[in-house]
Design a protein around this motif. Structure first.
Motif, short mmCIF file in Angstrom:
data_model
loop_
_atom_site.label_atom_id
_atom_site.label_comp_id
_atom_site.label_asym_id
_atom_site.label_seq_id
_atom_site.Cartn_x
_atom_site.Cartn_y
_atom_site.Cartn_z
N SER A 148 94.11 -34.21 39.45
CA SER A 148 93.18 -33.82 40.12
C SER A 148 92.66 -34.36 41.40
CB SER A 148 91.77 -34.15 39.32
OG SER A 148 91.78 -35.45 38.92
N MET A 149 93.52 -34.94 42.17
CA MET A 149 93.54 -35.76 43.20
C MET A 149 93.05 -34.66 44.28
SD MET A 149 95.80 -38.14 45.65
CE MET A 149 95.53 -39.43 44.62
N GLU A 150 93.74 -33.64 44.64
CA GLU A 150 93.55 -32.69 45.50
C GLU A 150 92.30 -32.02 45.31
OE1 GLU A 150 95.96 -28.74 47.58
OE2 GLU A 150 97.08 -30.19 46.30
N LYS A 151 92.08 -31.64 44.34
CA LYS A 151 90.68 -30.94 43.86
C LYS A 151 89.73 -31.72 44.11
CE LYS A 151 88.24 -28.41 40.23
NZ LYS A 151 87.83 -27.30 41.00
N THR A 152 89.72 -33.24 43.58
CA THR A 152 88.90 -34.03 43.96
C THR A 152 88.23 -34.09 45.47
OG1 THR A 152 89.21 -35.23 41.87
CG2 THR A 152 87.84 -36.39 43.83
N ILE A 153 89.18 -34.41 46.43
CA ILE A 153 89.29 -34.38 47.72
C ILE A 153 88.61 -33.09 48.33
CG2 ILE A 153 90.32 -34.81 49.77
CD1 ILE A 153 92.51 -36.35 48.42
N GLU A 154 88.97 -31.99 47.77
CA GLU A 154 88.47 -30.83 48.51
C GLU A 154 86.77 -30.65 48.07
OE1 GLU A 154 91.00 -27.94 46.53
OE2 GLU A 154 92.51 -27.97 48.22
N GLN A 156 84.83 -33.17 47.50
CA GLN A 156 84.10 -33.74 48.41
C GLN A 156 83.97 -33.46 49.83
OE1 GLN A 156 81.99 -36.12 47.38
NE2 GLN A 156 83.32 -35.54 45.14
N ILE A 157 84.98 -32.56 50.37
CA ILE A 157 85.04 -31.96 51.67
C ILE A 157 84.08 -30.97 51.63
CG2 ILE A 157 86.15 -30.51 53.35
CD1 ILE A 157 88.92 -32.20 52.30
N ALA A 158 83.91 -30.27 50.44
CA ALA A 158 82.78 -28.98 50.35
C ALA A 158 81.49 -29.67 50.44
CB ALA A 158 83.09 -28.49 49.09
N ARG A 159 81.36 -30.76 49.94
CA ARG A 159 80.04 -31.54 49.75
C ARG A 159 79.58 -31.84 51.14
NH1 ARG A 159 79.23 -35.22 44.32
NH2 ARG A 159 79.26 -33.32 42.84
N LEU A 160 80.61 -32.30 52.07
CA LEU A 160 80.34 -32.86 53.31
C LEU A 160 79.91 -31.78 54.28
CD1 LEU A 160 80.44 -34.78 55.46
CD2 LEU A 160 82.96 -34.55 55.82
N VAL A 161 80.60 -30.60 54.07
CA VAL A 161 80.35 -29.50 54.88
C VAL A 161 78.92 -28.77 54.44
CG1 VAL A 161 80.83 -26.93 55.19
CG2 VAL A 161 82.71 -28.61 54.92
N GLU A 162 78.76 -28.90 53.29
CA GLU A 162 77.36 -28.46 52.82
C GLU A 162 76.35 -29.21 53.33
OE1 GLU A 162 74.78 -27.74 48.68
OE2 GLU A 162 76.99 -28.82 48.52
N LEU A 163 76.57 -30.68 53.57
CA LEU A 163 75.32 -31.50 53.78
C LEU A 163 75.24 -31.18 55.20
CD1 LEU A 163 73.56 -34.12 53.95
CD2 LEU A 163 75.71 -35.45 54.39
N ILE A 164 76.29 -30.93 56.07
CA ILE A 164 76.11 -30.49 57.44
C ILE A 164 75.48 -29.04 57.67
CG2 ILE A 164 77.45 -29.92 59.62
CD1 ILE A 164 79.54 -32.04 58.73
N GLU A 165 75.76 -28.14 56.85
CA GLU A 165 75.33 -27.00 57.15
C GLU A 165 73.68 -26.81 56.88
OE1 GLU A 165 79.14 -24.18 56.60
OE2 GLU A 165 77.69 -24.45 54.74
N THR A 166 73.28 -27.70 55.69
CA THR A 166 72.01 -27.67 55.31
C THR A 166 71.04 -28.66 56.16
OG1 THR A 166 72.38 -29.37 53.50
CG2 THR A 166 72.58 -27.00 52.87
N LEU A 189 83.83 -43.03 50.47
CA LEU A 189 83.26 -43.83 49.51
C LEU A 189 82.98 -43.03 48.23
CD1 LEU A 189 80.62 -46.43 51.11
CD2 LEU A 189 82.97 -46.88 50.06
N ASP A 190 82.82 -41.68 48.59
CA ASP A 190 82.48 -40.88 47.52
C ASP A 190 84.01 -40.31 47.01
OD1 ASP A 190 79.79 -40.82 46.85
OD2 ASP A 190 79.32 -38.93 48.19
N VAL A 191 84.75 -40.16 47.73
CA VAL A 191 86.16 -39.86 47.49
C VAL A 191 86.62 -40.78 46.56
CG1 VAL A 191 88.44 -39.71 48.15
CG2 VAL A 191 86.82 -38.09 49.16
N ILE A 192 86.88 -42.08 47.02
CA ILE A 192 87.15 -43.40 46.35
C ILE A 192 86.45 -43.40 45.07
CG2 ILE A 192 87.25 -45.70 46.36
CD1 ILE A 192 87.63 -45.66 49.28
N SER A 193 85.35 -43.29 44.91
CA SER A 193 84.45 -43.37 43.52
C SER A 193 84.90 -42.54 42.62
CB SER A 193 83.08 -43.66 43.82
OG SER A 193 82.53 -42.44 44.46
N ASP A 194 85.13 -41.12 42.95
CA ASP A 194 85.42 -39.91 42.26
C ASP A 194 86.77 -40.09 41.84
OD1 ASP A 194 85.17 -37.65 41.03
OD2 ASP A 194 84.64 -36.40 42.79
#
Length: 260
Positions: A148-154, A156-166, A189-194
């Motif tokens: 699940s590593m790749e999906k987990t990182i993706e 968190q990337i999506a959450r980062l993009v969402e934060l910027i856009e909103t 930190l979210d990637v590491i903890s996830d």
């Protein structure tokens, strides 16, 4: 009545004078030995006698810059403490970090121990134990056993993009600046903890420093570096006498909460 009379009387005692003289001689001999054994290596003058130079620069928050200035001034091998040398020679560094290198971690790393009774991967000085612990941890972060590593990182990337856009997209009438360095820390930190715990701590979701971890880290790391320069101080702080001052698993904020 002379308040110093007892002192004057003691200084007339040959035994007291002999003990004081012995202490002074031992101090002078020890200081000379500390200076002489590495006296052929150039560096700041006072650095050869004590760790004052290292502590002073770390308290100023500029030790990395000061060390570079030292190597620029004195050469690729310089002395920055009674028993401490620094080099910027890549060949020397490559030799030190090579497989089966005779070089091992020094007492500096003891200060990186958050739990006085338990080493982490960074503070561990025993080479065999370090290799064993790395072997245990590696599969979880290499991607081979963590499907699940790749999906987990993706995610968190999506959450980062969402934060910027909103929250941080500026408009012609509303300027919304964003500190990307800060959001980068949240993302990391979210990637590491996830990855480590199966659930992110929520830095990006809350757009906030959860547990005040980053805030406390920024204030704690400089202290940690000062202690690392004087390992005896770190050992004292980690002793049973002062252990209560260190982060604990029961803490609600900072390193303690993160450890818990």
């Amino acid at each position: 009545m002379d308040a110093l009379a007892p002192l004057h009387q003691a200084l007339r005692d040959p035994l007291v004078v002999g003990v004081l003289g012995s202490v002074v001689v031992i101090f002078v001999v020890r200081t000379f030995y500390q200076w002489y054994r590495l006296s052929h290596i150039p560096g700041p003058f006072w650095a050869a006698f004590s760790k004052y130079w290292m502590v002073r620069e770390s308290l100023k928050g500029r030790q990395p810059f000061a060390i570079k200035e030292v190597t620029d001034k004195y050469g690729s091998l310089a002395r920055i403490g009674p028993n401490e040398l620094v080099t910027d020679d890549p060949d020397v560094l490559r030799k030190m970090m090579s497989v089966r290198s005779p070089y091992t971690r020094g007492p500096w790393y003891d200060a990186m121990r958050f739990d006085p009774e338990r080493d982490n991967l960074f503070s561990m000085r025993d080479e065999a134990e370090h290799a064993r612990l790395r072997g245990k941890m590696a599969p979880g972060y290499s991607g081979k056993e963590n499907e699940s590593m790749e999906k987990t990182i993706e995610n968190q990337i999506a959450r980062l993009v969402e934060l910027i856009e909103t929250k941080y997209l500026s408009t012609p009438t509303d300027y919304r600046p964003m500190d990307f360095a800060q959001k980068g820390q949240y993302f990391t930190l979210d990637v590491i903890s996830d990855l480590a715990f199966g659930q992110a701590f929520g830095y990006l979701e809350q757009d906030d420093d959860v547990f005040d971890y980053i805030k406390i880290t920024n204030s704690y790391i400089p202290v940690m570096l000062v202690l690392a320069n004087v390992p005896s101080m770190a050992k004292l702080l980690q002793s049973r006498l002062l252990r209560g001052l260190l982060p604990k698993e029961s803490d609600k904020l900072g390193f303690g909460a993160f450890i818990g």
